[in-house]
Design a protein around this motif. Structure first.
Motif, PDB file in Angstrom:
ATOM      1  N   GLU A  21       0.791  -1.311   0.051  1.00 27.12           N
ATOM      2  CA  GLU A  21       0.017   0.026   0.019  1.00 27.12           C
ATOM      3  C   GLU A  21       0.864   1.127   0.082  1.00 27.12           C
ATOM      4  N   ILE A  22       0.243   2.377  -0.412  1.00 26.94           N
ATOM      5  CA  ILE A  22       1.117   3.849  -0.499  1.00 26.94           C
ATOM      6  C   ILE A  22       0.251   4.734   0.039  1.00 26.94           C
ATOM      7  N   GLU A  29      -4.702   9.528   3.508  1.00 24.70           N
ATOM      8  CA  GLU A  29      -5.122   8.323   2.849  1.00 24.70           C
ATOM      9  C   GLU A  29      -4.282   7.474   2.084  1.00 24.70           C
ATOM     10  N   ARG A  30      -4.598   6.175   1.920  1.00 25.33           N
ATOM     11  CA  ARG A  30      -3.766   5.256   1.360  1.00 25.33           C
ATOM     12  C   ARG A  30      -4.421   4.497   0.248  1.00 25.33           C
ATOM     13  N   ILE A  31      -3.506   4.117  -0.629  1.00 29.16           N
ATOM     14  CA  ILE A  31      -4.353   3.370  -1.865  1.00 29.16           C
ATOM     15  C   ILE A  31      -3.652   1.826  -1.521  1.00 29.16           C
ATOM     16  N   TRP A  32      -4.502   0.815  -1.356  1.00 26.64           N
ATOM     17  CA  TRP A  32      -4.295  -0.420  -1.242  1.00 26.64           C
ATOM     18  C   TRP A  32      -3.945  -0.946  -2.674  1.00 26.64           C
ATOM     19  N   LEU A  33      -2.517  -1.538  -2.566  1.00 27.19           N
ATOM     20  CA  LEU A  33      -2.119  -1.920  -4.025  1.00 27.19           C
ATOM     21  C   LEU A  33      -2.335  -3.445  -4.165  1.00 27.19           C
ATOM     22  N   GLY A  34      -2.708  -4.295  -3.135  1.00 33.27           N
ATOM     23  CA  GLY A  34      -3.007  -5.743  -3.288  1.00 33.27           C
ATOM     24  C   GLY A  34      -2.145  -6.626  -2.492  1.00 33.27           C
ATOM     25  N   SER A  35      -2.523  -7.769  -2.751  1.00 32.53           N
ATOM     26  CA  SER A  35      -1.659  -9.046  -1.808  1.00 32.53           C
ATOM     27  C   SER A  35      -1.033  -9.714  -3.114  1.00 32.53           C
ATOM     28  N   PHE A  36       0.125 -10.048  -2.778  1.00 35.79           N
ATOM     29  CA  PHE A  36       0.998 -10.753  -3.707  1.00 35.79           C
ATOM     30  C   PHE A  36       1.727 -12.145  -3.368  1.00 35.79           C
ATOM     31  N   ASP A  37       2.112 -13.006  -4.159  1.00 29.96           N
ATOM     32  CA  ASP A  37       2.776 -14.258  -3.794  1.00 29.96           C
ATOM     33  C   ASP A  37       4.073 -13.874  -3.057  1.00 29.96           C
ATOM     34  N   PRO A  77      -6.776   7.519  -8.070  1.00 30.84           N
ATOM     35  CA  PRO A  77      -5.994   6.363  -7.240  1.00 30.84           C
ATOM     36  C   PRO A  77      -6.622   4.883  -7.646  1.00 30.84           C
ATOM     37  N   GLN A  78      -7.808   5.182  -8.162  1.00 33.31           N
ATOM     38  CA  GLN A  78      -8.465   3.697  -8.675  1.00 33.31           C
ATOM     39  C   GLN A  78      -7.626   3.157  -9.911  1.00 33.31           C
ATOM     40  N   GLN A  79      -7.389   4.040 -10.786  1.00 32.16           N
ATOM     41  CA  GLN A  79      -6.452   3.754 -11.993  1.00 32.16           C
ATOM     42  C   GLN A  79      -5.039   3.370 -11.390  1.00 32.16           C
ATOM     43  N   ILE A  80      -4.412   3.890 -10.367  1.00 37.62           N
ATOM     44  CA  ILE A  80      -3.112   3.554  -9.874  1.00 37.62           C
ATOM     45  C   ILE A  80      -3.029   2.261  -9.251  1.00 37.62           C
ATOM     46  N   GLN A  81      -4.269   1.882  -8.780  1.00 34.99           N
ATOM     47  CA  GLN A  81      -4.363   0.489  -8.128  1.00 34.99           C
ATOM     48  C   GLN A  81      -4.186  -0.560  -9.245  1.00 34.99           C
ATOM     49  N   VAL A  82      -4.946  -0.240 -10.285  1.00 32.35           N
ATOM     50  CA  VAL A  82      -4.979  -1.274 -11.309  1.00 32.35           C
ATOM     51  C   VAL A  82      -3.578  -1.067 -12.073  1.00 32.35           C
ATOM     52  N   VAL A  83      -2.971  -0.169 -12.472  1.00 35.46           N
ATOM     53  CA  VAL A  83      -1.768  -0.126 -12.968  1.00 35.46           C
ATOM     54  C   VAL A  83      -0.691  -0.740 -12.181  1.00 35.46           C
ATOM     55  N   ALA A  84      -0.787  -0.587 -10.934  1.00 40.31           N
ATOM     56  CA  ALA A  84       0.414  -1.185  -9.927  1.00 40.31           C
ATOM     57  C   ALA A  84       0.255  -2.613  -9.990  1.00 40.31           C
ATOM     58  N   SER A  85      -0.998  -3.271  -9.825  1.00 39.40           N
ATOM     59  CA  SER A  85      -1.182  -4.674  -9.850  1.00 39.40           C
ATOM     60  C   SER A  85      -0.677  -5.228 -11.017  1.00 39.40           C
ATOM     61  N   ARG A  86      -1.191  -4.673 -12.319  1.00 36.98           N
ATOM     62  CA  ARG A  86      -0.688  -5.225 -13.667  1.00 36.98           C
ATOM     63  C   ARG A  86       0.819  -5.062 -13.582  1.00 36.98           C
ATOM     64  N   PHE A  87       1.406  -4.105 -13.481  1.00 33.67           N
ATOM     65  CA  PHE A  87       3.026  -3.875 -13.416  1.00 33.67           C
ATOM     66  C   PHE A  87       3.670  -5.082 -12.412  1.00 33.67           C
ATOM     67  N   ALA A  88       3.192  -5.292 -11.520  1.00 35.98           N
ATOM     68  CA  ALA A  88       3.842  -5.987 -10.456  1.00 35.98           C
ATOM     69  C   ALA A  88       3.772  -7.407 -10.969  1.00 35.98           C
ATOM     70  N   CYS A  89       2.681  -7.941 -11.839  1.00 36.87           N
ATOM     71  CA  CYS A  89       2.612  -9.408 -12.303  1.00 36.87           C
ATOM     72  C   CYS A  89       3.446  -9.570 -13.597  1.00 36.87           C
ATOM     73  N   GLU A  90       4.046  -8.222 -14.174  1.00 40.07           N
ATOM     74  CA  GLU A  90       4.529  -8.518 -15.402  1.00 40.07           C
ATOM     75  C   GLU A  90       6.013  -9.057 -15.329  1.00 40.07           C
ATOM     76  N   GLU A  91       6.436  -9.943 -16.366  1.00 38.51           N
ATOM     77  CA  GLU A  91       7.830 -10.537 -16.188  1.00 38.51           C
ATOM     78  C   GLU A  91       8.564  -9.441 -16.078  1.00 38.51           C
ATOM     79  N   VAL A  92       9.837  -9.440 -15.354  1.00 31.43           N
ATOM     80  CA  VAL A  92      10.640  -8.526 -15.284  1.00 31.43           C
ATOM     81  C   VAL A  92      12.209  -8.850 -16.321  1.00 31.43           C
ATOM     82  N   LEU A  93      12.029  -8.326 -17.523  1.00 33.86           N
ATOM     83  CA  LEU A  93      13.204  -8.433 -18.418  1.00 33.86           C
ATOM     84  C   LEU A  93      14.227  -7.334 -18.175  1.00 33.86           C
ATOM     85  N   PRO A  94      15.336  -7.678 -18.682  1.00 33.11           N
ATOM     86  CA  PRO A  94      16.404  -6.612 -18.676  1.00 33.11           C
ATOM     87  C   PRO A  94      16.151  -5.569 -19.838  1.00 33.11           C
TER      88      PRO A  94
END
Length: 149
Positions: A21-22, A29-37, A77-94
């Motif tokens: 969260e941030i 006020e905070r933005i909940w970004l989600g729960s991750f593995d 804030p709602q769009q930031i939440q969606v973008v952050a969740s998708r960014f977190a799940c992207e494959e990290v490439l050089p």
């Protein structure tokens, strides 16, 4: 004490999930970004949200791989939440492979492969979750036929 790495904006739940969260600037006020593995995914979500709130000069958890989200500074804030969740799940490439992996632009000008929504990089295009114009009211094409005189 947990021996795993400590990332800003990330904590571990008792049952093992990592959450992020941030805080909004100048607010409680905070933005909940989600729960991750993993802690790394939660930290990437935090970095994406931080980019949207503070810009490219912020202090990221992964300064060698900062997010690049076009239009990130103007998201809700709602769009930031969606973008952050998708960014977190992207494959990290050089960085070199990231440039090679990007698909060429569509001749129609589509911004996402699925035809709509918001990509993890912040591109916003027409929605794919709702009905298309051909789907709206297909079974009620002519209301006059159903009227009894």
């Amino acid at each position: 004490m947990d021996a795993s790495p400590k990332y800003t904006g990330v904590r571990k739940r008792k049952w093992g999930k990592w959450v992020a969260e941030i805080r909004l600037p100048n607010s409680r006020e905070r933005i909940w970004l989600g729960s991750f593995d993993t802690a790394e995914k939660a930290a990437r979500a935090f970095d994406a949200a931080l980019y949207c709130l503070r810009g490219p000069g912020a202090r990221f958890n992964f300064p060698d791989n900062p997010p690049e989200i076009p239009g990130g500074r103007s998201l809700t804030p709602q769009q930031i939440q969606v973008v952050a969740s998708r960014f977190a799940c992207e494959e990290v490439l050089p960085p070199q492979q990231q440039q090679q992996q990007q698909p060429p632009a569509s001749p129609r000008g589509d911004k996402t492969e699925d035809g709509g929504g918001m990509s993890a990089r912040g591109d916003i295009s027409g929605g794919s979750g709702g009905p298309t114009s051909g789907q709206v009211g297909e079974d009620n094409n002519n209301h006059e036929d159903n009227v009894k005189l």
